[in-house]
Design a protein around this motif. Structure first.
Motif, PDB file in Angstrom:
ATOM      1  N   ASP A 225       4.480  11.236 -12.091  1.00 34.55           N
ATOM      2  CA  ASP A 225       4.195  11.093 -13.774  1.00 34.55           C
ATOM      3  C   ASP A 225       4.516  10.058 -14.559  1.00 34.55           C
ATOM      4  N   SER A 226       5.526   9.372 -14.437  1.00 32.98           N
ATOM      5  CA  SER A 226       5.401   8.180 -15.267  1.00 32.98           C
ATOM      6  C   SER A 226       6.520   7.006 -14.111  1.00 32.98           C
ATOM      7  N   VAL A 227       5.990   6.178 -14.283  1.00 31.62           N
ATOM      8  CA  VAL A 227       6.709   4.903 -13.563  1.00 31.62           C
ATOM      9  C   VAL A 227       7.317   3.791 -14.521  1.00 31.62           C
ATOM     10  N   ASN A 228       8.476   3.530 -14.314  1.00 35.19           N
ATOM     11  CA  ASN A 228       9.073   2.614 -14.983  1.00 35.19           C
ATOM     12  C   ASN A 228       8.717   1.113 -14.610  1.00 35.19           C
ATOM     13  N   PRO A 229       8.954   0.254 -15.600  1.00 39.42           N
ATOM     14  CA  PRO A 229       8.671  -1.299 -15.407  1.00 39.42           C
ATOM     15  C   PRO A 229       9.435  -1.775 -14.098  1.00 39.42           C
ATOM     16  N   GLN A 230      10.315  -1.405 -13.623  1.00 39.64           N
ATOM     17  CA  GLN A 230      11.332  -1.947 -12.879  1.00 39.64           C
ATOM     18  C   GLN A 230      10.564  -1.625 -11.322  1.00 39.64           C
ATOM     19  N   MET A 231       9.985  -0.357 -11.429  1.00 40.33           N
ATOM     20  CA  MET A 231       9.312   0.285 -10.104  1.00 40.33           C
ATOM     21  C   MET A 231       7.952  -0.628  -9.974  1.00 40.33           C
ATOM     22  N   LYS A 232       7.277  -0.990 -11.229  1.00 42.68           N
ATOM     23  CA  LYS A 232       6.131  -1.600 -10.980  1.00 42.68           C
ATOM     24  C   LYS A 232       6.421  -2.889 -10.417  1.00 42.68           C
ATOM     25  N   MET A 233       7.263  -3.804 -10.970  1.00 41.85           N
ATOM     26  CA  MET A 233       8.009  -4.844 -10.565  1.00 41.85           C
ATOM     27  C   MET A 233       8.328  -5.021  -9.040  1.00 41.85           C
ATOM     28  N   MET A 234       8.964  -4.005  -8.574  1.00 38.53           N
ATOM     29  CA  MET A 234       9.212  -3.954  -7.217  1.00 38.53           C
ATOM     30  C   MET A 234       8.076  -3.838  -6.202  1.00 38.53           C
ATOM     31  N   MET A 235       7.133  -3.005  -6.987  1.00 37.88           N
ATOM     32  CA  MET A 235       5.758  -2.881  -5.912  1.00 37.88           C
ATOM     33  C   MET A 235       5.233  -4.175  -5.567  1.00 37.88           C
ATOM     34  N   TRP A 236       5.252  -5.256  -6.529  1.00 37.28           N
ATOM     35  CA  TRP A 236       4.790  -6.398  -6.398  1.00 37.28           C
ATOM     36  C   TRP A 236       5.746  -7.572  -5.645  1.00 37.28           C
ATOM     37  N   MET A 237       6.906  -7.472  -6.042  1.00 32.34           N
ATOM     38  CA  MET A 237       7.886  -8.418  -5.478  1.00 32.34           C
ATOM     39  C   MET A 237       8.294  -7.979  -4.226  1.00 32.34           C
ATOM     40  N   MET A 238       8.534  -6.936  -3.752  1.00 35.61           N
ATOM     41  CA  MET A 238       9.177  -6.447  -2.429  1.00 35.61           C
ATOM     42  C   MET A 238       8.224  -7.090  -1.204  1.00 35.61           C
ATOM     43  N   PRO A 239       7.010  -6.518  -1.423  1.00 36.60           N
ATOM     44  CA  PRO A 239       6.203  -7.081  -0.244  1.00 36.60           C
ATOM     45  C   PRO A 239       6.224  -8.372  -0.081  1.00 36.60           C
ATOM     46  N   VAL A 240       6.082  -9.325  -1.187  1.00 41.95           N
ATOM     47  CA  VAL A 240       6.110 -10.936  -1.134  1.00 41.95           C
ATOM     48  C   VAL A 240       7.425 -11.495  -0.444  1.00 41.95           C
ATOM     49  N   MET A 241       8.488 -10.672  -0.877  1.00 44.71           N
ATOM     50  CA  MET A 241       9.800 -10.907  -0.466  1.00 44.71           C
ATOM     51  C   MET A 241       9.902 -10.759   1.118  1.00 44.71           C
ATOM     52  N   MET A 242       9.329  -9.723   1.694  1.00 42.10           N
ATOM     53  CA  MET A 242       9.553  -9.132   2.907  1.00 42.10           C
ATOM     54  C   MET A 242       8.324 -10.251   3.876  1.00 42.10           C
TER      55      MET A 242
ATOM     56  N   LEU B  98       0.723  -1.252   0.148  1.00 41.53           N
ATOM     57  CA  LEU B  98      -0.068  -0.112  -0.058  1.00 41.53           C
ATOM     58  C   LEU B  98       0.893   1.251   0.143  1.00 41.53           C
ATOM     59  N   LEU B  99       1.850   1.091   0.739  1.00 36.50           N
ATOM     60  CA  LEU B  99       2.751   2.409   0.816  1.00 36.50           C
ATOM     61  C   LEU B  99       3.440   2.710  -0.577  1.00 36.50           C
ATOM     62  N   GLN B 100       3.853   1.741  -1.321  1.00 39.12           N
ATOM     63  CA  GLN B 100       4.770   1.785  -2.374  1.00 39.12           C
ATOM     64  C   GLN B 100       3.385   2.261  -3.581  1.00 39.12           C
ATOM     65  N   TRP B 101       2.195   1.646  -3.488  1.00 40.64           N
ATOM     66  CA  TRP B 101       1.177   2.086  -4.383  1.00 40.64           C
ATOM     67  C   TRP B 101       0.980   3.626  -4.180  1.00 40.64           C
ATOM     68  N   ILE B 102       0.691   4.176  -3.094  1.00 40.94           N
ATOM     69  CA  ILE B 102       0.401   5.511  -2.971  1.00 40.94           C
ATOM     70  C   ILE B 102       1.382   6.285  -3.367  1.00 40.94           C
ATOM     71  N   SER B 103       2.823   6.123  -3.305  1.00 43.31           N
ATOM     72  CA  SER B 103       3.811   6.724  -3.628  1.00 43.31           C
ATOM     73  C   SER B 103       4.002   6.666  -5.218  1.00 43.31           C
ATOM     74  N   MET B 104       3.691   5.622  -5.859  1.00 42.34           N
ATOM     75  CA  MET B 104       3.702   5.654  -7.459  1.00 42.34           C
ATOM     76  C   MET B 104       2.690   6.213  -8.055  1.00 42.34           C
ATOM     77  N   ARG B 105       1.327   6.315  -7.345  1.00 37.59           N
ATOM     78  CA  ARG B 105       0.357   7.095  -7.843  1.00 37.59           C
ATOM     79  C   ARG B 105       0.676   8.645  -8.038  1.00 37.59           C
ATOM     80  N   SER B 106       1.679   9.101  -7.200  1.00 37.69           N
ATOM     81  CA  SER B 106       1.702  10.517  -7.209  1.00 37.69           C
ATOM     82  C   SER B 106       3.022  10.879  -8.441  1.00 37.69           C
TER      83      SER B 106
END
Length: 441
Positions: free
Chosen positions: A360-377, A350-358
């Protein structure tokens, strides 16, 4: 070798310590059949102390060095054997080289730890058996430590050497008890560091922070009467409140740096064949716009020693052992329902999703980290102590209002920069039109 010879015990019936009584002594005596040698070891116990005073004396023979057993390990005390077995270790504090810990599973062949040593110890996750030279009134040292492998993978035969005085008498102290930071610190000789927190290169920074955190932790419990579960929650909220100015500063620095990027790229393209001019123009740009390549990173790195300290403290604090909270049977054991690690992963997403919504542009790596990091942690924290999970989950929830605030401020700054760029482009277009009209006239 006197480890297998019979000793006489005085008093023969043993002794019983009473809470309101004074210290008592238990004596072991060996006398050689020839009468040429006797060896006496006297243990002095106090009913309110884990520290035992020991005196070993030799008569009838000169001895430059005495070797005494520290044991083969410490009995398992945790519900999950792995919690103890993976951290069973001997620890020494060398006079010049500092503290060194070696897990017993690594003792595959005889090992020697040269002295002089301020103390030597065997430790599990929460308990320790330590041997300190002298009676605490003078500065003495142990000679060294010997460790021999045993058949069990997490055991080793550990012995310590010490020198008797001219009368053939050696004094030392033996601590058998919990790794209570305050209790060990009161003994002195840096014994509170028998369970070193963090990595060796970071310990000079972490060590003073550990003392501060544990002092606040125990004060909140003893003086304010708060339960340890609520203290962990308050710690999580308080840390995010304290770190909010740094997070906000980092965000503003990142925004300034992002605003300068188009101008920087323009200069790099314009002077790509003139390195000297390129460097001058870049420095001029940095100065005019307050650009700092590390401005967005440094404020985020400064709190890391504190966060690492809290990780190790809440993972290994004996005060949390066996303390229940809500559905948790013990704050030192994993969450039996695994609610907290899952909640931790969701809050991170949720924290990363809020941050990325603000952005202008989000690269594919950031999107992947948004999904992968919570699962890893979630996977990493799955079997960690529930107290540690409780702290980090609370900290993430406390960060949500801050993240909304930072995201809103980021969108405001982006809108302001967009308006400035639009006005600048409009002025440039007007200037071009006036130039054309002047040319026609």
């Amino acid at each position: 070798d006197l480890s297998r010879v019979p000793f006489e015990v005085e008093p023969a019936s043993g002794l019983t310590l009473h809470e309101d009584g004074g210290p008592q002594e238990l004596r072991f005596v060996y006398r050689h059949t020839s009468g040429a040698l006797s060896y006496t070891v006297t243990y002095r116990f106090r009913p309110d102390d884990y520290l035992v005073e020991v005196e070993a004396s030799i008569e009838g023979r000169d001895a430059n060095l005495i070797t005494t057993d520290l044991g083969t390990g410490i009995a398992y005390n945790e519900t999950r054997v792995v919690d103890d077995s993976r951290v069973l270790a001997y620890v020494v504090d060398h006079l010049r080289e500092g503290i060194r810990a070696v897990t017993l599973s690594r003792v595959k062949e005889p090992r020697i730890e040269e002295g002089p040593l301020k103390w030597a110890a065997l430790k599990s996750k929460y308990f320790v058996r330590a041997l300190l030279p002298g009676d605490g009134s003078d500065e003495r040292y142990l000679g060294g430590l010997l460790a021999d492998p045993l058949d069990a993978p997490d055991q080793a035969h550990v012995r310590v050497t010490l020198a008797p005085d001219s009368r053939g008498v050696a004094h030392y102290r033996m601590f058998n008890g919990p790794m209570d930071h305050g209790r060990l610190a009161a003994i002195g000789a840096d014994l509170e560091d028998v369970n070193p927190y963090g990595w060796r290169w970071l310990r000079p920074v972490i060590r003073p922070l550990v003392g501060i955190v544990l002092t606040i932790f125990n004060f909140a419990h003893d003086a304010l009467g708060l339960g340890y579960g609520w203290i962990l929650i308050l710690f999580g909220v308080a840390m995010r409140v304290v770190l909010f100015p740094l997070n906000q500063k980092a965000m503003r620095a990142q925004m300034r740096n992002m605003a300068v990027q188009p101008l920087l790229q323009e200069i790099q393209a314009k002077y790509k064949n003139d390195p000297e001019r390129l460097q001058k123009e870049m420095l001029k740009l940095y100065k005019e716009h307050g650009f700092n390549p590390f401005g967005g990173c440094l404020p985020m790195l400064l709190p890391w020693p504190v966060l690492i300290t809290l990780f190790f403290v809440f993972q290994n604090t004996i005060e949390l052992r066996g303390v229940p909270f809500l559905w948790l049977p013990s704050l030192s054991a994993p969450d039996p329902l695994h609610v907290l690690p899952v909640f931790l992963g969701l809050s991170m997403f949720l924290l990363q999703w809020i941050s990325m919504r603000s952005l202008d542009s989000v690269n594919p790596q950031m999107k992947m980290m948004m999904w992968m990091m919570p699962v890893m942690m979630t996977f990493i924290f799955w079997n960690f102590a529930s107290g540690l999970n409780l702290y980090y989950a609370t900290a993430n929830i406390a960060t949500l209002p801050q993240q909304f605030w930072i995201a809103r401020e980021r969108r405001t700054m982006q809108a302001q920069q967009a308006r400035k760029q639009k006005v600048g482009a409009s002025h440039a277009e007007d200037g071009g039109e006036r130039g054309k009209a002047h040319s026609r006239s």
